[in-house]
Enzyme design. Structure first.
Site, mmCIF file in Angstrom:
data_model
loop_
_atom_site.group_PDB
_atom_site.id
_atom_site.type_symbol
_atom_site.label_atom_id
_atom_site.label_comp_id
_atom_site.label_asym_id
_atom_site.label_seq_id
_atom_site.Cartn_x
_atom_site.Cartn_y
_atom_site.Cartn_z
ATOM 1 N N ASP A 1 -1.606 -0.742 5.976
ATOM 2 C CA ASP A 1 -1.552 0.003 7.245
ATOM 3 C C ASP A 1 -3.155 0.008 7.651
ATOM 4 O O ASP A 1 -3.386 0.734 8.862
ATOM 5 C CB ASP A 1 -0.844 1.274 7.362
ATOM 6 C CG ASP A 1 -1.749 2.293 6.366
ATOM 7 O OD1 ASP A 1 -1.960 1.958 5.200
ATOM 8 O OD2 ASP A 1 -1.888 3.477 6.994
ATOM 9 N N ASP B 1 0.985 -1.095 -0.106
ATOM 10 C CA ASP B 1 -0.082 -0.025 0.012
ATOM 11 C C ASP B 1 0.849 1.286 0.003
ATOM 12 O O ASP B 1 2.229 1.077 0.113
ATOM 13 C CB ASP B 1 -0.967 0.102 1.146
ATOM 14 C CG ASP B 1 -1.665 1.057 1.477
ATOM 15 O OD1 ASP B 1 -2.278 1.471 0.659
ATOM 16 O OD2 ASP B 1 -1.611 1.962 2.739
ATOM 17 N N ASP C 1 -0.255 5.176 1.022
ATOM 18 C CA ASP C 1 -0.246 6.084 2.289
ATOM 19 C C ASP C 1 -0.269 5.299 3.485
ATOM 20 O O ASP C 1 -0.968 4.377 3.853
ATOM 21 C CB ASP C 1 -1.720 6.757 2.042
ATOM 22 C CG ASP C 1 -1.693 7.596 0.671
ATOM 23 O OD1 ASP C 1 -1.121 8.597 0.775
ATOM 24 O OD2 ASP C 1 -2.573 7.153 -0.139
#
Length: 210
Positions: free
Chosen positions: A161, A9, A11
């Site tokens: 996250d 991922d 961000d």
């Protein structure tokens, strides 16, 4: 060592964008009809799943695609100021040197990600960057990438996250490493039962090795 395809991922996992995204979200609150996020509220939101956050914000589902597009557009101006997560560059470099294939699947724009990677000297490490337009559409993108690149699910590990990263990976039948340095709290990530839960980028090397 078995060589893996490690998909990240963007961000909160590679780029430290959380504060910037909160600032942008607060600026757009009135336009999109949700309440601004105070520091106290942010602490609460970290312990919610992605679906719970949408419910809590009371934003219309129909407005979400437009909000996501606007956020990406506003983030574009902040890309030169953004920094990589502490320790991630070293971990990525080491993984690449070990012969693993690295890629990114994100709901941010390809343009933002590519620009960030270039500025932070990370662009040579990644084989591909794919961007998706929906909040919960990562499973489809993961499946499309695996099909296009003829990668078997058992060769892949996804690193993210947020709870939606775990959800998408499980639906795509791939292993997932949840990281605690991004948006969601360690507690809510653990509840979603990722294959691995790590607290620092250096731990990626140990997990991948084993």
């Amino acid at each position: 060592m078995t060589q893996k395809v490690i998909i990240f991922d963007f961000d909160g996992t590679i780029a430290d964008t959380v504060d910037a995204l909160v600032t942008i979200a607060n600026r757009l609150a009135i336009e999109f009809g949700y309440v601004q996020i105070t520091p106290e509220e942010f602490a609460i939101l970290r312990s919610f799943t992605s679906r719970e956050i949408i419910k809590y914000s009371r934003i219309s589902i129909l407005k979400i695609p437009f909000l996501v597009k606007k956020v990406k557009s506003e983030l574009k101006d902040k890309i030169p100021e953004l920094k990589a997560i502490n320790g991630i560059q070293e971990a990525l470099t080491e993984l690449k040197q070990q012969g693993h294939r690295l890629g990114i699947i994100t709901s941010n724009s390809q343009e933002n990600v590519t620009e960030f990677l270039k500025i932070n000297n990370l662009d040579s490490l990644f084989e591909f960057v794919y961007s998706g337009v929906t909040i919960f559409g990562k499973t489809t993108i993961i499946n499309n990438v695996l099909r296009q690149k003829q990668i078997k699910p058992q060769e892949v590990i996804y690193v993210g996250d947020e709870t939606r990263d775990i959800e998408a990976s499980k639906k795509a039948n791939i292993q997932v490493i949840a990281v605690t340095w991004g948006f969601n709290s360690p507690e809510v990530l653990a509840k979603q039962k990722p294959n691995f839960l790590i607290n620092h980028p250096s731990e990626l090397l140990e997990v991948i090795k084993n």
